[in-house]
Structures are given as C-alpha cells and as structure tokens.
Write an enzyme that holds these catalytic residues in place. Structure first.
Site, PDB file in Angstrom:
ATOM      1  N   GLN A 124      44.920  29.349  36.619  1.00  9.58           N
ATOM      2  CA  GLN A 124      44.140  29.727  35.810  1.00  9.58           C
ATOM      3  C   GLN A 124      44.827  30.305  34.525  1.00  9.58           C
ATOM      4  O   GLN A 124      45.334  31.214  34.353  1.00  9.58           O
ATOM      5  CB  GLN A 124      43.217  30.783  36.378  1.00  9.58           C
ATOM      6  CG  GLN A 124      42.251  31.208  35.422  1.00  9.58           C
ATOM      7  CD  GLN A 124      41.060  32.287  36.056  1.00  9.58           C
ATOM      8  OE1 GLN A 124      41.326  32.554  37.240  1.00  9.58           O
ATOM      9  NE2 GLN A 124      40.662  33.162  35.020  1.00  9.58           N
ATOM     10  N   GLY A 125      44.639  29.147  33.339  1.00  5.64           N
ATOM     11  CA  GLY A 125      45.451  29.443  32.145  1.00  5.64           C
ATOM     12  C   GLY A 125      44.358  30.204  31.223  1.00  5.64           C
ATOM     13  O   GLY A 125      44.244  29.465  30.252  1.00  5.64           O
ATOM     14  N   SER A 127      44.798  34.052  30.049  1.00  5.77           N
ATOM     15  CA  SER A 127      45.198  34.986  29.361  1.00  5.77           C
ATOM     16  C   SER A 127      46.703  34.717  28.368  1.00  5.77           C
ATOM     17  O   SER A 127      47.141  33.559  28.792  1.00  5.77           O
ATOM     18  CB  SER A 127      45.628  36.120  30.357  1.00  5.77           C
ATOM     19  OG  SER A 127      44.650  36.592  31.099  1.00  5.77           O
ATOM     20  N   SER A 159      49.017  33.329  37.463  1.00  4.11           N
ATOM     21  CA  SER A 159      49.389  33.511  38.806  1.00  4.11           C
ATOM     22  C   SER A 159      49.676  32.112  39.366  1.00  4.11           C
ATOM     23  O   SER A 159      48.886  31.207  39.247  1.00  4.11           O
ATOM     24  CB  SER A 159      48.316  33.866  39.625  1.00  4.11           C
ATOM     25  OG  SER A 159      48.053  35.232  39.005  1.00  4.11           O
ATOM     26  N   GLU A 242      34.973  34.978  40.146  1.00  2.00           N
ATOM     27  CA  GLU A 242      36.211  35.532  40.441  1.00  2.00           C
ATOM     28  C   GLU A 242      35.869  36.987  40.970  1.00  2.00           C
ATOM     29  O   GLU A 242      36.781  37.501  41.512  1.00  2.00           O
ATOM     30  CB  GLU A 242      37.322  35.409  39.355  1.00  2.00           C
ATOM     31  CG  GLU A 242      38.359  35.742  39.803  1.00  2.00           C
ATOM     32  CD  GLU A 242      39.560  35.634  38.514  1.00  2.00           C
ATOM     33  OE1 GLU A 242      38.904  35.012  37.387  1.00  2.00           O
ATOM     34  OE2 GLU A 242      40.744  35.839  38.752  1.00  2.00           O
TER      35      GLU A 242
HETATM   36  C1  LIG Z   1      47.590  40.371  39.633  1.00  4.65           C
HETATM   37  C2  LIG Z   1      47.149  39.662  38.237  1.00  4.65           C
HETATM   38  C3  LIG Z   1      46.778  38.279  38.441  1.00  4.65           C
HETATM   39  C4  LIG Z   1      46.401  37.765  37.036  1.00  4.65           C
HETATM   40  N1  LIG Z   1      46.196  36.440  37.072  1.00  4.65           N
HETATM   41  C5  LIG Z   1      45.923  35.897  36.067  1.00  4.65           C
HETATM   42  C6  LIG Z   1      45.691  34.403  35.955  1.00  4.65           C
HETATM   43  O1  LIG Z   1      45.889  33.732  37.080  1.00  4.65           O
HETATM   44  N2  LIG Z   1      45.357  33.834  34.844  1.00  4.65           N
HETATM   45  C7  LIG Z   1      44.986  34.233  33.775  1.00  4.65           C
HETATM   46  O2  LIG Z   1      44.853  33.812  32.702  1.00  4.65           O
HETATM   47  N3  LIG Z   1      45.197  35.920  33.645  1.00  4.65           N
HETATM   48  C8  LIG Z   1      45.716  36.539  34.915  1.00  4.65           C
HETATM   49  N4  LIG Z   1      45.989  37.929  34.708  1.00  4.65           N
HETATM   50  C9  LIG Z   1      45.658  38.680  33.502  1.00  4.65           C
HETATM   51  C10 LIG Z   1      44.395  39.418  33.419  1.00  4.65           C
HETATM   52  O3  LIG Z   1      43.069  38.603  33.493  1.00  4.65           O
HETATM   53  C11 LIG Z   1      44.502  40.276  32.338  1.00  4.65           C
HETATM   54  O4  LIG Z   1      45.800  41.290  32.392  1.00  4.65           O
HETATM   55  C12 LIG Z   1      43.392  41.395  31.957  1.00  4.65           C
HETATM   56  O5  LIG Z   1      42.534  40.388  31.563  1.00  4.65           O
HETATM   57  C13 LIG Z   1      43.649  42.280  30.974  1.00  4.65           C
HETATM   58  O6  LIG Z   1      44.507  41.860  29.755  1.00  4.65           O
HETATM   59  P1  LIG Z   1      45.772  42.504  29.130  1.00  4.65           P
HETATM   60  O7  LIG Z   1      46.738  42.580  30.243  1.00  4.65           O
HETATM   61  O8  LIG Z   1      46.147  41.457  27.892  1.00  4.65           O
HETATM   62  O9  LIG Z   1      45.620  43.773  28.738  1.00  4.65           O
HETATM   63  P2  LIG Z   1      44.779  44.368  27.376  1.00  4.65           P
HETATM   64  O10 LIG Z   1      43.602  43.436  26.899  1.00  4.65           O
HETATM   65  O11 LIG Z   1      45.739  44.360  26.254  1.00  4.65           O
HETATM   66  O12 LIG Z   1      44.249  45.921  27.661  1.00  4.65           O
HETATM   67  C14 LIG Z   1      45.147  46.895  27.664  1.00  4.65           C
HETATM   68  C15 LIG Z   1      44.323  48.189  28.124  1.00  4.65           C
HETATM   69  O13 LIG Z   1      43.317  48.456  27.183  1.00  4.65           O
HETATM   70  C16 LIG Z   1      41.803  48.713  27.524  1.00  4.65           C
HETATM   71  N5  LIG Z   1      41.064  47.742  26.766  1.00  4.65           N
HETATM   72  C17 LIG Z   1      41.220  46.564  25.955  1.00  4.65           C
HETATM   73  N6  LIG Z   1      40.132  46.011  25.304  1.00  4.65           N
HETATM   74  C18 LIG Z   1      39.258  47.265  25.441  1.00  4.65           C
HETATM   75  C19 LIG Z   1      37.820  47.435  25.140  1.00  4.65           C
HETATM   76  N7  LIG Z   1      37.280  46.579  24.335  1.00  4.65           N
HETATM   77  N8  LIG Z   1      37.158  48.573  25.542  1.00  4.65           N
HETATM   78  C20 LIG Z   1      37.907  49.550  26.388  1.00  4.65           C
HETATM   79  N9  LIG Z   1      39.110  49.490  26.824  1.00  4.65           N
HETATM   80  C21 LIG Z   1      39.877  48.339  26.362  1.00  4.65           C
HETATM   81  C22 LIG Z   1      41.979  47.539  28.982  1.00  4.65           C
HETATM   82  O14 LIG Z   1      41.100  48.076  29.754  1.00  4.65           O
HETATM   83  C23 LIG Z   1      43.439  48.111  29.375  1.00  4.65           C
HETATM   84  O15 LIG Z   1      43.279  49.179  30.042  1.00  4.65           O
HETATM   85  C24 LIG Z   1      46.114  38.400  35.797  1.00  4.65           C
HETATM   86  C25 LIG Z   1      46.426  39.924  35.822  1.00  4.65           C
HETATM   87  C26 LIG Z   1      46.955  40.535  36.974  1.00  4.65           C
HETATM   88  C27 LIG Z   1      47.045  42.129  37.173  1.00  4.65           C
END
Ligand SMILES: Cc1cc2nc3c(=O)[nH]c(=O)nc-3n(C[C@H](O)[C@H](O)[C@H](O)COP(=O)(O)OP(=O)(O)OC[C@H]3O[C@@H](n4cnc5c(N)ncnc54)[C@H](O)[C@@H]3O)c2cc1C
Length: 385
Positions: A124-125, A127, A159, A242
C-alpha cells in the site's frame, strides 16, 4: 474457544463451516518457519496453504476467485485461526474490498483472483515523508501523457514492498484542483523501470518498512483504478476496512491472552499487587467491549453496510485493547521479556507482540486522527479553526 458472539442471525451452516475448517487445519497444520525465513515469506506460504483449502476470500464472489459466502463466514474462519493461535487470513481483505468497489469489471477479473491466490502480493503506497496523517498533502505526481502517466515522487513506510509485486499507489493527477479531487489510484507493478524499493530496518530488527522512489515511472491508463481524480474515496474505503479488527483474527487472539491473565489473577491472587489485578480487570472489560462491538459490526456488514468513518471507533477500541493487554501481560509474565534460546538478548514472543502493539496507535492512521474523524465526520462537531 473465544468465539465472537455470532449467535444472531447465524446461518445454519456456520457451525458446519467451523467444524470443516478445524478438521482441515488438523490435517494441514501451520508449517514450520525456517530458521532464516523472513516473516512475509513464511506468511505467504501460509496464505497459499489456506487458499489451496478454499479458506481465502470467503466473502468474495466466486467470479473473482473467492468462495461467494458471507462476511460472517469470513469472520468465523478468522476467529478459528485466532483462537488456534495461528496467523490470520492474509491481510488482503481491505485491498480486495477497495478493488471490488472501485475497479472496473475487467480489472477485478485481472487482479482479484491472483490476489486471493497469492500469485500477486500487494503493498500500500499511501504515506509519504511529508504526508502521513495529512494524506491529502501528498506530493507524488502522475502526469498524463495521452494513454499513460509519468509518475514521480517518494512513498514511505510502505510495508513489505520488497516482498510485493504490485502497489496500490496514490498520486496527484491534478496539481491545481482541491486535494480531495486531484488524487488518483493506480496498480503499479513494482518491477517497472524507475521504481526503487529500499527497505528500512526498524528498532526491533524488522525490515517491514520500505521507502519507494518513483522516477519517471510509466503507468498505463488501464492501470488506473476508478476515474481520474477519484482516488480519495478509494483511499478512505481502503483505510476504513483496514481499521477493522473483524477479519484479522485479532479478537480471538486477544481472547487467549485475556484468559491467561484471568487465570493468573485467580491463581496468583496473593502474589500479584491489587493495582495489577485491577489492570487485568480493565483488560477483560476492554476485550468484552471489543467483542460486543465486533458483533455489531458483523451484523451491519451482513445488512449490507460498507465500512465508513465509524471504523475509527473500531481502530481506537482495538488499539486500546491491544496496548493495555500486552503491557499488562508483560507485567504479569515478566519472564517472557526474553526468549528461551539464545543468550538473553533475544526478545520473547510476548515481548515482540508488546513492541508491535505500540505501532497500533500509528498504522492505518494515528489515534489522534481517528478522534478527529469521529469528531468531524461521525459526530459533526464544529472544527476549532
Ligand atoms: C507498522 C506500520 C505500518 C505501516 N504501513 C504502511 C503502509 O503499508 N503503507 C502506507 O502508506 N503507510 C504505512 N504506514 C504509515 C502510517 O499510515 C503513518 O505512519 C500514519 O498515517 C502517521 O503518519 P506519519 O507517520 O507521517 O505521522 P505524522 O502525520 O507526521 O504525525 C505525527 C504526530 O502528529 C499527530 N498529528 C498529525 N496531524 C494531527 C492533527 N491534525 N490532529 C492531531 N494530531 C495530529 C499524529 O497523531 C502523530 O502523533 C505504516 C505505519 C506503521 C507504524
């Protein structure tokens, strides 16, 4: 046995299905994982084994390689696997649902049977380095050139992309339109020229995450899923499925641990501090709430409701249950911090599960984002801004 209470509207053949599955499982048990075998390779073998028995895609129409049964049958098999402490049905249900809702008939025929059989493995692409919670802020572009697109950008946290053959990719097809109408979805073959997959090693030693670099990658129009600019609803549908614990076997797996904790609270009454026994009680309550909630979701699915923003409740409940459960379990069974073999540096299985439970409040959208969705889209509360 920790059955989800599926005693409402159960088809009569459900018990029979469970019995047949248990008999099959006894004859085709979970294979041994090779000493150096990566987890995805092992799970892929398990996927194929389940598929060969007809246990994958139970609720997918037969025309697309499934069994043409109901969501209830799918949930029952997941429940059996979780209760047997076996890995769940491969997590493809959410992708399959997205394809069933948004792909053309020709695309469904092309992709779904291969996905269910494990012939194609999808990742899944979504993020990106600058777009996780704010997915609409993604900057990967797909620029149209007659009958194809040229894609440039970078994905992150993808992932197991290194074990995948296709990627459900989101990219911006129109930079001037509002974000939610300018994103399109594609099925990108990962062996295409211009695609670089670079695994990232996480702190626990796993190489689940990947970076995906896309440099002038050509994607055919026939690989676009749904209409141009209609990728946002597809993405929301995908993450809604999901965020649901129903099909994953998680619930009955939690049930096994809750039962272990319950026995410890009873048998080690004098040894465990009151605070810890209260915490076990909270685990039990969380679990029961989740089970009741899952029963409600199953009933909704059977009534033909598709997953929507309410699945943010599911994700929050699942996260709370899982994190409290593993945290409490490690306090009750501290000896399981370490594995039996090795020199004491090897984490035990429970410790591994505990570490992964920390990710539950991030993957599939963070807990804060789930609360925002509930506030805005379910409860209709006014925004602070
Ligand atoms: C085990 C694992 C597997 C994953 N697999 C995939 C995958 O296969 N494909 C894929 O596309 N992605 C994947 N991800 C990515 C995942 O979807 C993102 O990590 C997640 O959506 C959060 O984005 P970020 O890491 O950029 O954090 P950020 O968006 O930068 O957030 C950082 C912090 O700020 C908070 N925050 C941000 N905006 C707000 C708001 N508006 N209000 C309140 N708080 C806020 C968040 O809650 C978090 O605590 C995976 C993540 C994990 C941990």
């Amino acid at each position: 046995m920790n059955d989800i209470p599926l005693d409402f509207g159960d088809p009569a053949d459900l018990d029979d299905l469970r019995r047949r599955f248990r008999a099959w499982l006894a004859e085709h048990p979970l294979p041994e994982r090779g000493a150096d075998e990566p987890l995805p390779t092992f799970l892929h073998r398990w996927h194929r084994q389940l598929y060969s028995g007809g246990w994958v895609g139970l609720d997918v129409p037969q025309a697309y390689g499934g069994q043409g049964l109901s969501a209830l049958h799918q949930v029952a098999i997941s429940d059996e696997l979780g209760a047997g402490d076996a890995p769940g049905i491969p997590r493809i249900g959410y992708l399959a649902h997205a394809l069933m809702e948004f792909a053309s008939e020709e695309q469904r025929q092309r992709w779904l049977p291969r996905m269910l059989a494990g012939d194609d493995v999808w990742c899944q692409g979504f993020s990106e380095p600058g777009a996780g919670s704010d997915l609409a802020g993604m900057s990967t572009t797909a620029t149209r050139r007659n009958d194809h697109y040229i894609v440039n950008g970078q994905k992150l946290w993808t992932s197991y992309a290194q074990y995948s053959s296709l990627c459900l990719l989101l990219a911006r097809t129109d930079r001037s339109a509002p974000a939610h109408t300018s994103i399109s979805a594609f099925a990108l073959p990962l062996d295409r020229a211009g695609v670089t997959v670079r695994p990232l090693r996480a702190a626990n030693g796993d190489d689940e995450f990947c970076e995906l670099f896309l440099d002038d990658v050509r994607i055919e129009e026939s690989e676009r899923i749904g209409a141009e600019g209609n990728g946002w609803p597809l993405a929301m549908t995908t993450v809604s499925y999901e965020r649901n614990a129903l099909d994953t076997g998680h619930i009955s797996k939690y049930g096994l641990l809750v039962e272990r904790l319950r026995r410890a609270a009873r048998d080690r009454r004098d040894e465990l501090p009151d605070g810890l026994r209260s915490e076990i009680g909270r685990c039990f309550v969380d679990y029961e709430v989740l089970v009741a909630h899952a029963a409600r979701r199953t009933a909704e699915r059977l009534a033909g409701h598709t997953a929507g923003p309410e699945s943010s409740y599911d994700k929050l409940l699942m996260t709370r249950t899982e994190q409290r459960l593993y945290e409490t379990a490690l306090r009750v069974f501290p000896e399981e911090l370490f594995g039996n073999e090795g020199n004491g540096n090897e984490g035990g299985e429970l410790f591994g599960e505990y570490l992964y439970s920390r990710a539950a409040s991030v993957y599939g959208g963070t807990s804060q984002i789930q609360r925002n969705i509930i506030a805005k889209r379910v409860l209709g509360l006014p925004s602070a801004r």
